[in-house]
Design an enzyme around this catalytic site. Sequence first.
Site, PDB file in Angstrom:
ATOM      1  N   SER A 199      14.060   1.187 -12.417  1.00 38.69           N
ATOM      2  CA  SER A 199      15.472   1.386 -12.789  1.00 38.69           C
ATOM      3  C   SER A 199      16.012   0.574 -14.018  1.00 38.69           C
ATOM      4  O   SER A 199      16.601  -0.387 -14.213  1.00 38.69           O
ATOM      5  CB  SER A 199      16.563   0.668 -11.817  1.00 38.69           C
ATOM      6  OG  SER A 199      16.010  -0.542 -11.248  1.00 38.69           O
ATOM      7  N   GLY A 203      12.441  -4.221 -12.081  1.00 42.44           N
ATOM      8  CA  GLY A 203      11.401  -4.994 -12.886  1.00 42.44           C
ATOM      9  C   GLY A 203      10.498  -4.006 -13.338  1.00 42.44           C
ATOM     10  O   GLY A 203      10.479  -2.766 -13.085  1.00 42.44           O
TER      11      GLY A 203
END
Length: 201
Positions: free
Chosen positions: A109, A35
């Site tokens: 990520s 997130g």
Amino acid sequence: MIQDHQNIVWHNHLITRKSREKLHGHQGIVLWFTGLSGSGKSTIAGSVEEKLHQLHVSSYLLDGDNLRHGLCRDLGFDKPDRYENIRRVGEVARLMADAGLIVLTALISPYRAERQMVREMLTPGRFVEIFIDTPFAICEARDPKGLYQKARSGELRCFTGVNSEYQTPLHPDIRLNGEYKVSYLTNQVLEFLRLKNIFTA
């Protein structure tokens, strides 16, 4: 220097993942929290790990910022270095899951392909993508590290959400609403693990 992989041989050892899982009393698995910065990844992952510890479940939290102090300290934030950062963390998480631990990772990520790369490192069913779905405006308003402000001023380049892309997971295993209370979201993750028979406590 590039290694000659023809001279490297994989060694199979007597103690297997199943042996280690039997010792721990639960399965080894990777919980991959993704997130935006400020979405609540580290806070929720830390809360889940705390609950797992209270339940006597063997776990370890790999936090993105902490890893950049050691394992990934030589990497920057451009796209090639971000790829390498995720690859390294994925390999460490894979090894720890093979040791029978429940491994939690808290990293932005941002790219789908890199999260898929880590999924493919593991045995099917041993990677759980957990998307902390928090509105961008709330993440920026929280700005716990002052990073959004730095990105807006031009002081920080390649910052996800401002001058670098975040690719929202299309089919996460778990989607958590980052506006809800941490305790509620923690229980959602634990209930998912129980339903999947990862642990029975």
